[in-house]
Design a protein around this motif. Structure first.
Motif, PDB file in Angstrom:
ATOM      1  N   CYS A  50      -2.088  -3.225  -8.409  1.00  0.00           N
ATOM      2  CA  CYS A  50      -2.339  -2.015  -7.623  1.00  0.00           C
ATOM      3  C   CYS A  50      -3.701  -2.076  -6.933  1.00  0.00           C
ATOM      4  O   CYS A  50      -3.852  -1.609  -5.793  1.00  0.00           O
ATOM      5  CB  CYS A  50      -2.234  -0.780  -8.512  1.00  0.00           C
ATOM      6  N   GLN A  72       0.827  -1.212   0.000  1.00  0.00           N
ATOM      7  CA  GLN A  72       0.000   0.000   0.000  1.00  0.00           C
ATOM      8  C   GLN A  72       0.861   1.262   0.000  1.00  0.00           C
ATOM      9  O   GLN A  72       1.814   1.391   0.759  1.00  0.00           O
ATOM     10  CB  GLN A  72      -0.908  -0.006   1.231  1.00  0.00           C
ATOM     11  N   GLY A  73       0.508   2.172  -0.896  1.00  0.00           N
ATOM     12  CA  GLY A  73       1.210   3.452  -0.983  1.00  0.00           C
ATOM     13  C   GLY A  73       2.400   3.454  -1.914  1.00  0.00           C
ATOM     14  O   GLY A  73       2.893   4.521  -2.287  1.00  0.00           O
ATOM     15  N   ASP A  74       2.894   2.272  -2.293  1.00  0.00           N
ATOM     16  CA  ASP A  74       3.985   2.200  -3.265  1.00  0.00           C
ATOM     17  C   ASP A  74       3.480   2.598  -4.651  1.00  0.00           C
ATOM     18  O   ASP A  74       2.267   2.618  -4.901  1.00  0.00           O
ATOM     19  CB  ASP A  74       4.578   0.788  -3.317  1.00  0.00           C
ATOM     20  N   GLU A  75       4.426   2.878  -5.547  1.00  0.00           N
ATOM     21  CA  GLU A  75       4.044   3.345  -6.883  1.00  0.00           C
ATOM     22  C   GLU A  75       4.682   2.495  -7.970  1.00  0.00           C
ATOM     23  O   GLU A  75       5.839   2.076  -7.863  1.00  0.00           O
ATOM     24  CB  GLU A  75       4.452   4.811  -7.047  1.00  0.00           C
ATOM     25  N   ALA A 131      -1.578  -0.052  -4.091  1.00  0.00           N
ATOM     26  CA  ALA A 131      -0.473   0.733  -4.632  1.00  0.00           C
ATOM     27  C   ALA A 131      -1.024   1.712  -5.674  1.00  0.00           C
ATOM     28  O   ALA A 131      -2.195   1.650  -6.055  1.00  0.00           O
ATOM     29  CB  ALA A 131       0.576  -0.185  -5.248  1.00  0.00           C
ATOM     30  N   SER A 158       9.973   8.791  -7.780  1.00  0.00           N
ATOM     31  CA  SER A 158      10.128   9.263  -6.399  1.00  0.00           C
ATOM     32  C   SER A 158      10.622   8.112  -5.533  1.00  0.00           C
ATOM     33  O   SER A 158      10.812   6.991  -6.017  1.00  0.00           O
ATOM     34  CB  SER A 158       8.797   9.784  -5.858  1.00  0.00           C
ATOM     35  N   GLU A 159      10.805   8.375  -4.265  1.00  0.00           N
ATOM     36  CA  GLU A 159      11.244   7.329  -3.343  1.00  0.00           C
ATOM     37  C   GLU A 159      10.164   6.264  -3.153  1.00  0.00           C
ATOM     38  O   GLU A 159      10.431   5.182  -2.640  1.00  0.00           O
ATOM     39  CB  GLU A 159      11.620   7.934  -1.981  1.00  0.00           C
ATOM     40  N   LYS A 160       8.937   6.554  -3.615  1.00  0.00           N
ATOM     41  CA  LYS A 160       7.843   5.576  -3.522  1.00  0.00           C
ATOM     42  C   LYS A 160       7.805   4.627  -4.720  1.00  0.00           C
ATOM     43  O   LYS A 160       7.088   3.632  -4.690  1.00  0.00           O
ATOM     44  CB  LYS A 160       6.502   6.298  -3.395  1.00  0.00           C
ATOM     45  N   THR A 161       8.549   4.949  -5.770  1.00  0.00           N
ATOM     46  CA  THR A 161       8.535   4.115  -6.974  1.00  0.00           C
ATOM     47  C   THR A 161       9.218   2.783  -6.702  1.00  0.00           C
ATOM     48  O   THR A 161      10.376   2.751  -6.289  1.00  0.00           O
ATOM     49  CB  THR A 161       9.241   4.819  -8.150  1.00  0.00           C
ATOM     50  N   ARG A 162       8.507   1.701  -6.934  1.00  0.00           N
ATOM     51  CA  ARG A 162       9.074   0.369  -6.739  1.00  0.00           C
ATOM     52  C   ARG A 162       9.416  -0.304  -8.050  1.00  0.00           C
ATOM     53  O   ARG A 162      10.344  -1.094  -8.126  1.00  0.00           O
ATOM     54  CB  ARG A 162       8.095  -0.518  -5.955  1.00  0.00           C
ATOM     55  N   HIS A 179      16.468   6.142  -8.145  1.00  0.00           N
ATOM     56  CA  HIS A 179      15.432   6.260  -7.126  1.00  0.00           C
ATOM     57  C   HIS A 179      15.189   4.917  -6.424  1.00  0.00           C
ATOM     58  O   HIS A 179      14.207   4.771  -5.681  1.00  0.00           O
ATOM     59  CB  HIS A 179      14.127   6.768  -7.743  1.00  0.00           C
TER      60      HIS A 179
END
Length: 418
Positions: free
Chosen positions: A146, A124-127, A151, A174-178, A205
């Motif tokens: 997602c 959850q919250g990852d991109e 996500a 961003s730092e959320k990009t997986r 990233h």
């Protein structure tokens, strides 16, 4: 019929297109009373006699289930199957054969990553980032992931001429990009994306990168170590090989960290009702009896491509595409779709005041095979304001004379409405 060694013309020291064509029996036929001109190569390439013969040879002399048998046929079939794995490793320059997983196709490979990498590393919250020009097979699995994990799916926009907006891509990271999952070459437009640069930006990233190579492997040199991609997915049937075979390349450390995709035979080390332990790579991801015969025949397709050489393939196909664009641009009502600077041999277009399906049917009446519709890229068509296009895609056995036939047919077709 010519041997592979005779494809190279002794005088020019380059492949001879006539000799190449002679290796494809399907091309020697008429459709609707006209010689077949096959321009649907982005959907699936035709198969040379080497592939057809390898399939026949396997079933006539070598067939057995692989890996687990102690008898001669089992050992022989296993050797042939694993020889193809070694050939694929060399073809893409993977470090180890264990990084080569056989699947049903590009779609299956992408779904494997979504189901296993997604389960292990995305929450959850990852991109996850994809692009507007993706094939549905590189959209829907990420949407499903997602939805299951809460996500966020983000989309790289496409410019009017059919290129990715790289500035927008950098802003999405961003730092959320997986994970970033992007097509190397667009099936609908032919656009070649700057994958190496995009991978570097993703890695800055901390994100992983999956390359959809379905449309690039037949045309471009692809070195997974040089690209530094984390995953690469592609299909045999777009590489002059059989249908029903795909490849997933993955970096060893990622594949080892991912859970199995399916349960069953071969992917296990030991099974008890209390606990099951899993097999080593690559077998952890190859549950059940694989498509042995077609994997074996795929080796012949790779040999065929290497006998010609990617550099020559690129040069020939670039010449065919340039000739097609030059001639067809003269036609009143011809509207090209996708005018990126760097393209594989795909010419998408519309004829003003005509539905793409009608154009395709009229071309078929002249023995010319093209693809029409949205090409499994509906979001891209929506972005471009189109219901669909006509797509002519060229391969090593196509000729200038065939393209001139396409031009002449389109002139007659366009005159009806323009």
């Amino acid at each position: 019929m010519h041997d592979l060694a005779e494809i190279i013309d002794r005088n020019s020291k380059e492949p001879d297109v006539a000799k190449i064509r002679s290796r494809f029996p399907v091309l020697d036929q008429e459709v609707n009373g006209k010689p077949l001109a096959y321009f649907d190569n982005a959907a699936s390439t035709q198969k040379p006699v080497e592939v057809i013969s390898a399939l026949k040879e396997y079933y006539e002399h070598h067939h057995s289930n692989i890996h687990r048998g102690a008898h001669t046929l089992a050992a022989r079939a296993t050797d042939l199957f694993e020889r193809t794995r070694s050939s694929v490793r060399a073809f893409i320059n993977a470090r180890d054969v264990e990084e080569v997983i056989f699947t049903k196709g590009t779609t299956d490979s992408i779904n494997l990553v979504a189901a296993t990498f997604g389960k292990a590393f995305i929450q959850q919250g990852d991109e996850v980032i994809i692009s507007t020009m993706e094939h549905h097979s590189n959209i829907v699995p990420w949407q499903m992931l997602c939805e299951a994990t809460n996500a966020v799916l983000k989309i790289i926009p496409v410019t009017e001429n059919g290129e990715l907006d790289l500035q927008a891509y950098e802003e999405l990271l961003s730092e959320k990009t997986r994970l970033v999952a992007v097509v190397h070459a667009s099936n609908a437009l032919g656009t070649i994306n700057p994958i190496k640069k995009m991978i570097q930006l993703a890695h800055q990233h901390g994100a992983r990168f999956l390359v959809d190579g379905a449309q690039s492997l037949a045309h471009l040199e692809v070195d997974v170590q040089e690209l530094d991609c984390d995953f690469l997915a592609f299909s045999a049937h777009k590489l002059y090989g059989p249908t029903g075979v795909g490849v997933l390349y993955g970096k060893r450390e990622l594949l080892e960290a991912m859970p199995p995709y399916q349960g069953g035979g071969e992917m296990i080390r030991e099974v008890t009702f209390a606990k099951t332990t899993y097999n080593d790579l690559p077998y952890k991801f190859e549950a059940g009896t694989p498509n042995i015969a077609d994997v074996v025949a795929f080796d012949a397709a790779l040999s065929f491509i290497q006998s010609i050489g990617k550099k020559w393939i690129q040069r020939l196909e670039s010449q065919l595409l340039a000739h097609a664009m030059e001639r067809c641009s003269e036609i009143k009502g011809f509207v090209p779709v996708g005018t990126a600077k760097d393209k594989v041999s795909v010419m998408s277009f519309t004829i003003r005041n005509m539905h793409p399906f009608d154009v395709g049917m009229m071309l078929d009446a002249s023995g010319i095979a093209v693809r029409t519709g949205h090409h499994c890229t509906q979001p891209l068509m929506d972005r471009l304001g189109l219901e669909g296009t006509v797509r002519a895609s060229f391969a090593v056995y196509n000729t200038v004379e065939e393209i001139d036939r396409l031009y002449e047919s389109l002139v007659r077709i366009a005159k009806r409405k323009n």
